[in-house]
Write an enzyme that holds these catalytic residues in place. Structure first.
Site, PDB file in Angstrom:
ATOM      1  CG  HIS A  42       4.219   1.965   1.548  1.00  0.00           C
ATOM      2  ND1 HIS A  42       5.172   0.993   1.438  1.00  0.00           N
ATOM      3  CD2 HIS A  42       4.813   3.111   1.173  1.00  0.00           C
ATOM      4  CE1 HIS A  42       6.299   1.539   1.018  1.00  0.00           C
ATOM      5  NE2 HIS A  42       6.107   2.823   0.855  1.00  0.00           N
ATOM      6  CG  HIS A  74       9.425  -0.987   5.605  1.00  0.00           C
ATOM      7  ND1 HIS A  74       8.515  -1.254   4.621  1.00  0.00           N
ATOM      8  CD2 HIS A  74       9.156  -1.865   6.598  1.00  0.00           C
ATOM      9  CE1 HIS A  74       7.729  -2.249   5.018  1.00  0.00           C
ATOM     10  NE2 HIS A  74       8.104  -2.633   6.204  1.00  0.00           N
ATOM     11  CG  HIS A 125       9.961  -1.862  -0.776  1.00  0.00           C
ATOM     12  ND1 HIS A 125      10.376  -1.669   0.517  1.00  0.00           N
ATOM     13  CD2 HIS A 125       8.606  -1.849  -0.744  1.00  0.00           C
ATOM     14  CE1 HIS A 125       9.303  -1.560   1.301  1.00  0.00           C
ATOM     15  NE2 HIS A 125       8.217  -1.660   0.551  1.00  0.00           N
ATOM     16  CD  GLU A 127      12.191  -4.515   4.232  1.00  0.00           C
ATOM     17  OE1 GLU A 127      10.960  -4.445   4.078  1.00  0.00           O
ATOM     18  OE2 GLU A 127      12.769  -5.565   4.526  1.00  0.00           O
ATOM     19  CB  THR A 162      10.341  -7.632   6.262  1.00  0.00           C
ATOM     20  OG1 THR A 162       9.956  -6.414   5.624  1.00  0.00           O
ATOM     21  CG2 THR A 162      11.624  -7.431   7.029  1.00  0.00           C
ATOM     22  CB  CYS A 190       8.145  -9.591   9.492  1.00  0.00           C
ATOM     23  SG  CYS A 190       6.554  -9.096   8.873  1.00  0.00           S
TER      24      CYS A 190
HETATM   25 FE1  SF4 Z   1       7.032  -4.457   7.865  1.00  0.00          FE
HETATM   26 FE2  SF4 Z   1       6.561  -6.796   9.110  1.00  0.00          FE
HETATM   27 FE3  SF4 Z   1       7.544  -4.738  10.478  1.00  0.00          FE
HETATM   28 FE4  SF4 Z   1       5.024  -4.703   9.639  1.00  0.00          FE
HETATM   29  S1  SF4 Z   1       5.899  -6.123  11.166  1.00  0.00           S
HETATM   30  S2  SF4 Z   1       6.485  -3.029   9.502  1.00  0.00           S
HETATM   31  S3  SF4 Z   1       5.196  -5.757   7.658  1.00  0.00           S
HETATM   32  S4  SF4 Z   1       8.545  -5.815   8.788  1.00  0.00           S
END
Ligand code: SF4
Length: 280
Positions: A42, A74, A125, A127, A162, A190
């Site tokens: 993005h 994603h 979204h 994802e 995430t 994440c």
């Molecule tokens: Fe998305 Fe986290 Fe993966 Fe980056 S590390 S692409 S923010 S899930």
């Protein structure tokens, strides 16, 4: 003017990996069509650069008939995956972030074990749309804990997009626990998101003005802006350096800068240079 930049600002692991894979694919397939379904990350300017090198962004999988498809960080939906499997003329380079893959494995497990799934995320979204397609959208998707119905549940599985805020997931646990016989919680936010949000919050506490740099469509950048705004009213989300306004900095002594996971370091440096210049 003092300028502080959050250590975690800029590309995350998943985005770095997706860009690297896209660049490698373009180099290795010079005369072959290379696509991504939706923007690979993005950040419009990064996507533009990849487009100049030959990457084609399509919004509908049926537009891809042959060539190489780089799957965005994603991920993609079950239907899109099935279309690719059937179409042997499409070669796949999978740049889905491992954190998203992990969330998918968990949501499928919860569905298989017949948990009623509560999913903290934005249903629009990519994802979220992608993950939910693997469980036939059989989940209660929410962004606000007040949306959780006040009724009793037997087996509940709680999982998150995430890039959501940890505090929101914690409040969902608090709300759901008294309502369930069994509550199984997976923290699928994440690690880089959690660290980035924590640092942004700390930084916003000690400066007079915060700049959050990143795509206007980027979920993690929007969350960073929300978090900083909770601490500091003078928080501005900008997508490019052109949106900076000199008037914002009048009387400001300390500026904090953070950036979303799809923001290149060079863009952060451009912002620093302009602010420094104005400070002088
Ligand atoms: Fe998305 Fe986290 Fe993966 Fe980056 S590390 S692409 S923010 S899930």
């Amino acid at each position: 003017m003092e300028i502080y930049v959050a250590r975690s600002a800029g590309f995350c692991y998943g985005v770095k990996r997706a860009i690297k894979l896209a660049k490698k694919t373009l180099e290795e397939n010079k005369n072959i069509y290379c696509y991504t379904l939706g923007p690979i990350i993005h950040n419009p300017s990064v996507v533009n650069d990849l487009e100049k090198d030959g990457l084609k962004v399509v919004n509908n999988i049926s537009d891809v008939k042959e060539g190489v498809l780089v799957i965005r960080s994603h991920g993609i939906s079950k239907e899109e995956k099935e279309y690719i499997k059937k179409n042997k003329a499409i070669k796949v380079v999978d740049a889905t972030c491992p954190f998203v893959e992990k969330a998918l494995a968990i949501i499928e497990l919860l569905k298989k074990e017949r948990y009623y799934i509560f999913y903290l995320g934005d249903k629009n979204h990519p994802e979220v749309k992608g993950l939910l397609s693997y469980i036939e959208n059989d989940a209660f998707v929410f962004l606000n804990v007040d949306e959780i119905p006040e009724k009793k549940f037997k087996k509940v599985g709680l999982i998150s997009q995430t890039t959501q805020k940890l505090e929101l997931l914690q409040s969902a646990v608090k709300k759901l626990l008294p309502l369930c016989e069994e509550l199984r919680v997976y923290n699928t936010i994440c690690k880089t998101t959690t660290v980035r949000q924590k640092e942004a919050k700390e930084l916003a506490k000690k400066v007079d003005l915060m700049i959050v740099l990143g795509g206007k469509m980027s979920s993690n950048t929007k969350k960073l802006t929300e978090i900083c705004k909770e601490e500091l009213e003078k928080t501005y989300h900008i997508e490019t350096v052109k949106e900076l306004k000199k008037s914002w900095f009048k009387g400001v002594k300390k500026v904090g800068i953070t950036a979303g996971a799809s923001t290149p370091k060079e863009h952060i440096q451009e912002v620093i240079d302009i602010i420094k210049n104005w400070g002088e």
